[in-house]
Motif scaffolding. Structure first.
Motif, PDB file in Angstrom:
ATOM      1  N   GLN A 182      14.450   8.366 -22.878  1.00 10.64           N
ATOM      2  CA  GLN A 182      15.546   9.214 -22.402  1.00 10.64           C
ATOM      3  C   GLN A 182      16.317   8.503 -21.288  1.00 10.64           C
ATOM      4  N   ASP A 183      15.581   7.932 -20.330  1.00  9.23           N
ATOM      5  CA  ASP A 183      16.229   7.230 -19.217  1.00  9.23           C
ATOM      6  C   ASP A 183      17.079   6.071 -19.727  1.00  9.23           C
ATOM      7  N   THR A 184      16.554   5.339 -20.710  1.00  6.02           N
ATOM      8  CA  THR A 184      17.304   4.214 -21.281  1.00  6.02           C
ATOM      9  C   THR A 184      18.602   4.700 -21.921  1.00  6.02           C
ATOM     10  N   PHE A 185      18.519   5.827 -22.639  1.00  7.80           N
ATOM     11  CA  PHE A 185      19.714   6.391 -23.272  1.00  7.80           C
ATOM     12  C   PHE A 185      20.737   6.807 -22.218  1.00  7.80           C
ATOM     13  N   PHE A 186      20.269   7.487 -21.168  1.00  4.88           N
ATOM     14  CA  PHE A 186      21.180   7.938 -20.113  1.00  4.88           C
ATOM     15  C   PHE A 186      21.847   6.749 -19.411  1.00  4.88           C
TER      16      PHE A 186
END
Length: 588
Positions: free
Chosen positions: A363-367
């Motif tokens: 999720q952090d990578t996507f954000f």
């Protein structure tokens, strides 16, 4: 003139003569008033035409409409400027209406002669791409050229606001009371916007590295998990500015900064008592306080201590602000088959990602990828700059864009503006009321929380104190089949039952004032009350089951001498709404 020897001047002749003179004066006065009113009505039509032409990019048409507008307001001003009107202001009862019309005519004439041409020039500059970044580079020279005119417009609107502030619209006769009240609201909004614009033009060159490079921490707040200033400080990045060129460096999340074994700063006693110690030990909680400058200073200290990254300031936005920017940039390909638009970026970032990606690191990578894609689109000047600037301005008006500088001279200019985000203290005659929310589910449930709030003054008391009423309606839009949602959204159930939206609500009374009563769904309710920044705070835990509605009302009394119009600020949530709004004094 020859008077016949037989003529005798009687009292009747005097009365008739004076009556004729009186009727003549009233006739002139009525004619001037009618001329002024017609001119002001025509001015309103031409003002709307100017706005429409600017939005359409028809600047020649806007100039023609502006010429008509200036003619109308000049005629209204001339018709209400003279001995009769100056004397009329002193007539008991009727005089205040005469004075109000005279002031309004002068304010509108100044606005069209001074402010409108500058606004038109700025709009033309935006349309011509003066503010469009070129490969991350802003043209600071052009910004500096326009700064004196922007400051002139801001000073003019500030004067208009002061002039109108002297009119007690509630004591005018209909329709002047409504018309003047509406104009005061419009001018106040214009004053806030023009002050922020002038501050931005003044500070932009130096804050964007005209003299020396600067580094800023960018925080993207997440209103799906509310904090007092807007939302959980989740996605982070460091922005580097050098002579107007802006680049993005390090990216990460709150998890990359945490944990801390002890407080990184010493919290003031009232802040510690109100919000607890985790503000200084957990990056996710730095903005429990509604005071953005304090939260920003804690963020700066944490970044320096943990990552050895030193920044000159902190800037914060949320996904609704990004949606505003994307009205101008147009669609952005985020990869993995996801195309972001102004209409879907909010649900994608605040809800769908937590359902479709079941790994926190992913999720952090996507954000981070989305943040960089949007940053690149904005800094390369993609799309329609006028729409992007308008979207950003609307987000600023909703307190979704905040900025803090560690330079005292710059921060003093930012304080009190829409982007400053400071929690007000002493405010003279202006009562300030606040309503702030902190999530307590440790999930992303606030995506399903809708609320609308307002404040009104209900009574003027002795010594200039006022009784106020603040009201907020909370509605849970959580679906009844919430079990299908991931625990990233519902939380684990450790802090609140799954499906329940739980949060802590705080009402801030004006400085020196008090909260005298609190009701929940019409029933009296007790609440903890302490002081923060010299303002009494009522604390109330709230929990909403799926589809439930709760209405909370706070009765507030201001300190003596706070008899002016008030200002209401609140945590920006999922519903776009103006923030820092003015409410009319009951002592008007």
């Amino acid at each position: 003139m020859v008077i016949s020897p037989g003529f005798k001047l009687s009292r009747r002749h005097v009365v008739v003569g004076l009556s004729l003179i009186g009727f003549f004066i009233v006739g002139i006065f009525a004619w001037q008033a009618w001329t002024a009113s017609r001119a002001l009505l025509d001015a309103r039509t031409h003002a709307e035409t100017v706005q429409k032409r600017i939005k359409a990019g028809d600047f020649d048409g806007a100039n023609r409409a502006l010429a008509e507008l200036r003619s109308n307001t000049s005629k209204a001003h001339d018709s209400t400027d003279g001995l009769l009107w100056d004397l009329g202001k002193h007539i008991p009862y009727f005089g205040r209406n005469v004075g109000a019309v005279q002031t309004v005519s002068e304010v509108l004439d100044t606005a069209t002669q001074v402010n409108a041409p500058i606004a038109l020039e700025l709009s033309r500059a935006v349309d011509a791409g003066v503010f469009r970044p070129d490969k991350g580079q802003l043209n600071l020279t052009e910004i500096q050229k326009l700064t004196p005119k922007v400051n002139r417009a801001a000073a003019s609107i500030e004067k208009a606001s002061r002039d109108l502030d002297g009119i007690r619209s509630g004591k005018l006769v209909f329709p002047f009371n409504d018309l003047v009240g509406d104009l005061k609201d419009e001018v106040e909004r214009a004053r806030s916007a023009s002050t922020a614009t002038a501050t931005a033009f003044d500070l932009m060159p130096q804050m964007l590295g005209a003299d020396q490079p600067r580094d800023y921490l960018l925080i993207i707040q997440n209103p799906a998990e509310l904090r007092a200033t807007g939302g959980l400080p989740g996605s982070l990045a460091v922005l580097h500015a050098d002579k107007g060129r802006i680049t993005m460096g390090w990216q990460g999340s709150a998890g990359d900064v945490n944990p801390f074994s002890g407080p990184v700063v010493t919290l003031p006693k009232d802040t510690l008592q109100q919000y607890g110690p985790t503000m200084a030990t957990d990056f996710r909680d730095i903005n429990f306080t509604p005071d953005f400058p304090q939260a920003a200073q804690i963020a700066k200290a944490m970044l320096a201590q943990k990552l050895k990254i030193h920044v000159d300031g902190v800037v914060s936005v949320d996904p609704l602000a990004l949606a505003g920017l994307m009205q101008g940039t147009g669609p952005i390909n985020a990869g993995h088959g996801v195309v972001l638009t102004a209409s879907n970026v909010v649900p994608v970032l605040l809800n769908q990602t937590y359902q479709s990606i079941q790994d926190a690191a992913a999720q952090d990578t996507f954000f981070e990828n989305v943040a960089r894609k949007i940053f690149d689109a904005v800094t390369t000047g993609q799309g329609n700059q006028q729409l992007a600037i308008t979207g950003l301005a609307n987000a600023t008006n909703q307190h979704r864009v905040q900025l803090w500088s560690d330079r005292d001279d710059e921060e003093s200019r930012l304080a009190g503006t829409a982007v400053g985000g400071a929690l007000g203290g002493k405010s003279g005659r202006t009562p300030q009321v606040g309503m702030y929310i902190n999530d307590s589910t440790a999930g992303k449930m606030d995506y399903y929380l809708q609320y609308r709030s307002s404040v009104s003054a209900v009574d003027c008391r002795r010594h200039g104190a006022q009784d106020l009423r603040a009201s907020v309606s909370f509605v849970s839009t959580m679906p009844k089949d919430y079990q299908r949602l991931s625990e990233f959204i519902t939380g684990t159930g450790a802090y609140a039952p799954k499906g329940t939206i739980a949060f802590n609500l705080r009402f801030y009374a004006p400085y020196g004032g008090e909260i005298v009563g609190l009701t929940v769904n019409g029933k009296p309710n007790s609440a903890t009350a302490d002081l923060h920044h010299g303002r009494q705070v009522a604390f109330l835990p709230v929990a909403l089951k799926p589809q439930e509605q709760v209405i909370v009302t706070a009765d507030i009394r201001t300190a003596p001498g706070q008899d002016g119009d008030g200002v209401f600020s609140f945590t920006p949530g999922m519903i776009p709404a103006p923030n820092g709004v003015t409410f009319t004094s009951a002592c008007d």
